[in-house]
Design an enzyme around this catalytic site. Structure first.
Site, PDB file in Angstrom:
ATOM      1  N   LEU A 153      51.284  31.757  25.444  1.00 22.55           N
ATOM      2  CA  LEU A 153      52.699  32.094  24.556  1.00 22.55           C
ATOM      3  C   LEU A 153      53.231  30.309  24.284  1.00 22.55           C
ATOM      4  CD1 LEU A 153      54.386  33.506  28.099  1.00 22.55           C
ATOM      5  CD2 LEU A 153      53.312  34.730  25.875  1.00 22.55           C
ATOM      6  N   ASP A 154      53.022  29.451  24.612  1.00 21.76           N
ATOM      7  CA  ASP A 154      54.104  28.260  24.641  1.00 21.76           C
ATOM      8  C   ASP A 154      52.705  27.239  24.461  1.00 21.76           C
ATOM      9  OD1 ASP A 154      53.923  27.785  26.981  1.00 21.76           O
ATOM     10  OD2 ASP A 154      55.671  27.440  27.591  1.00 21.76           O
ATOM     11  N   GLU A 155      52.913  25.857  24.541  1.00 29.42           N
ATOM     12  CA  GLU A 155      51.654  25.311  24.223  1.00 29.42           C
ATOM     13  C   GLU A 155      51.108  24.389  24.978  1.00 29.42           C
ATOM     14  OE1 GLU A 155      55.330  24.096  23.193  1.00 29.42           O
ATOM     15  OE2 GLU A 155      54.895  23.667  20.662  1.00 29.42           O
TER      16      GLU A 155
END
Lengths: 275, 275, 275, 275
Positions: free
Chosen positions: B218-220
């Site tokens: 989803l993110d980093e």
């Protein structure tokens, strides 16, 4: 349960310890160990869940570990502490609040002051306060009274929460590794009466505080925790004292929590901290 | 030797592992473990001295550990890395210096830039620099050239040392847990093109940076290390960028050292770091 | 006396201000100024000693400064505050102690809770506690009662000391730049109900807290102070909450001291802090 | 332009200074001042934009300020520095990188070493390196050669970037407030040859470094900047040295940037730092 082991190092220690845990169907929640290679010393702390008894576990560990191993097995009970204070309230207040709301793994049994000023806040929290005057007494007489008052309580630790009297070697020897102090500086430190004034005059850019066990060693005993706060030329001596108080309060609470949770070992005037 | 174990948790794992070490007369210099109780996952890292062979130790550990355990045994060799850069030099320079003086447990195989400006400093340190232009190419074509250049080297990790192009999911999937990035913010973070400008406009009092693995999550991706530096109203956007660079440089070096010393496990988009 | 000036910037402002001080034989103990060059805004804080009157100084400054300048001259009185709380005690206790020992430049007038649990500690320190239930009431009715209770006191600031109800825009508008909150995160932050759970799941290595003015702006209002504490994979959600509380307590106290000493200006959803 | 003023304090100084700026239509970008009330000393730093000349501004300031005021007006030129080194590269490398990429407000004129090992990295960045042997020479002879080599360059500052020879009082006196050193400790500090070994043996939980001017004062001269890094029982002496190097590098760069931007005043063996 919490298991603490300090032992001469040798091959197979972890295996021996964890073998006992496996046989006893103990669930190891955390296990931390450290070996001081130069000193050949092994330290371990285990937090386990088990239906086995303290006595049984201790016996089994003794059976497999070196003879000189120091083993404690306990249910990690809430510790009992006696606080010694003088006039400054910041550390005491913080500990009383933590005591009151049970956010610290210790119960404050009593506060003993060589001044009366902190009686009110202690009694607010239903903690007995005892005043022991210093005037007109020798150090020996004063410390004698102090010991008697401390010994009237069951306690695990004596905390010097800004207690501004230097304790004699005799006093310290009575309570080995039971006295914890907050020192208004790093160690090594400005020596003498007015460390913040010296820090101001030296123009330091950082001040700090040190929580440590009190021993009769050369200097101030094994360090448990240290913290700092930045300062600058705008800080007067009084500003440094204020900033220092915030650090003292914070580092003492941090160190005590580590000690009360049985996370600190002491040897050779230093500590192993399994935080 | 360094041994890394990731295994479904069960009673007796530590005993089994340390039993192997005892049998092989391995001297455990450090042993660290962690159990994620909710996920029932066990992680361990051992640093040992032994005359036993890698193959033998691995076999013996496989014999006593759960089938799904992931075990690596190695001599902890110096890692090989390829650095990807754009125009900013601060992270690259720092890594080149560490490479040159062998103060980092890795050798820089090559630097690949989508601009030419960092060729000079790379070549100063006798590290090959490859320029891959982006102009007039689709992302797919660019990344294709990039992969080919990277794959021309033997490497353990690809480090994005301020590489300012977003990599496609396809690219990332080719190098699972091999890509490490330095992100100019905390996570969660100001999203978009000018994080320091946003931080300035938001009037934050602290800025930070995050080193993390690059994944298609989803993110980093899993965070390895984070650091911060205080800022105040006197900081212009440009001052924040400067302060941010110092943090980026420091946190990337810290994170890489942890990874290169095999101290980082990844699972569930987060890390266990035995620092 | 403390003088605060916020003015459109123009050449000669410092000269004009210090000219007034010189004419009035005021001794400038500290003078701090800041110019936001983009916004053409000038901010200054002076701490002076003088035998001149507040009215006279104010008049003279108005005579020499731009018409739109906002000038306050005061004896920097101890501020009056009303605290809003829910169930968590850590910020409240800390502020009550500072109130009790007069180590904070403010007096706590009252504590208002939407639960009863913090009545005891408030009343220990002789501070009135008012319980306003939320059950079976619309937000409007609840806030109406809240306003009435707040307005029964003279106060300079309303401090949300872990008050866990979101206040309506109507409520906030009634008290512009008078409400200060402690937010359990950095900003930008994990949004929603369980920030520490999100932080845990994201595997962050640092957690923080933010003290800010409450406004109806896009997000959480001008930031006064932020602090952080490192965490690692050993921290459970509960450990993160505990660590977070220590930071929240510390950053709220720091921010309030800055506000109570008239060191904070607000503009454009951010702050100038002359610390 | 940057204006620095150090003056006996008196009422009206700020007014006098800002009056000159207003008359000259100088735009004050930043103005910072500090008064040491005990010492009755006034310090100010102004960053201004003006079409006036240096000579004119200086003259006008002299006309309105006390006779003993020390006034410098300059275009804040890039400073020139000579670096003295021994064998450790970490501070030197960092400064060479900043020099090379012009991210520090100074140019490195030369590196002088009492060992040859850092010649290579210096010359990589096209900075002349001079080797001055110590063997078989008295301190006086060595320092004589050193001075001659230093004086062959135009320089504003001499930076001891891990130069491990103690300089004589004679040498120091030749370059008053021109020599800046990085000290591997806090001050006060472990004294003597192996501070990290002492820190290890003392079991400290924090280590730090101090950048300071070199003087012949009692101890180590006015402190410009200090930083710390946490350590714990897992750190060997060698780990502490490594961690210490990162701090030394960072604090020296920070301190030098402050000095090179004319932000540091020295008096009474301490500093005023307008950061």
């Amino acid at each position: 349960m919490v298991i603490l082991i300090k032992s001469p190092d040798s091959i197979g220690l972890v295996s021996a310890i964890s073998g006992v845990m496996a046989r006893e169907r103990a669930n190891i929640i955390t296990m931390r160990e450290y070996v001081d290679i130069e000193e050949q010393l092994f330290f371990a702390r285990l937090h386990i869940q088990t239906e086995s008894s303290i006595e049984n576990l201790k016996q089994q560990l003794e059976d497999v570990l070196p003879e000189r191993a120091v083993i404690t097995v306990s249910n990690a009970p809430v510790k009992k502490v006696v606080l010694l204070v003088t006039k400054e309230h910041h550390c005491l207040s913080d500990l009383l609040i933590r005591h009151h709301f049970k956010s610290m793994k210790a119960e404050v049994q009593a506060v003993i002051g060589n001044h009366e000023v902190l009686r009110e806040v202690s009694e607010k929290f239903d903690v007995p306060f005892h005043y022991i005057a210093t005037e007109g007494k020798t150090k020996a007489v004063f410390e004698n009274e102090l010991c008697r008052q401390i010994d009237a309580y069951r306690f695990d630790y004596i905390v010097l929460a800004k207690f501004m009297r230097i304790l004699s070697a005799d006093f310290v020897e009575k309570y080995p590794l039971k006295i914890i102090n907050i020192h208004h500086s790093f160690l090594p430190a400005f020596i003498g009466a007015s460390p913040y004034k010296q820090a101001y005059e030296r123009g330091v850019k950082i001040i700090g505080a040190t929580a440590h066990y009190v021993t009769n060693d050369l200097d101030e005993g094994p360090i448990i925790s240290q913290q700092i706060t930045p300062v600058n030329h705008n800080f007067t001596v009084s500003d440094m004292i204020k900033a220092g108080r915030e650090v003292e309060k914070s580092v003492l609470a941090t160190a005590l929590q580590l000690v009360f949770e049985d996370r600190v070992f002491v040897y050779n005037n230093k500590t192993v901290v399994f935080d």
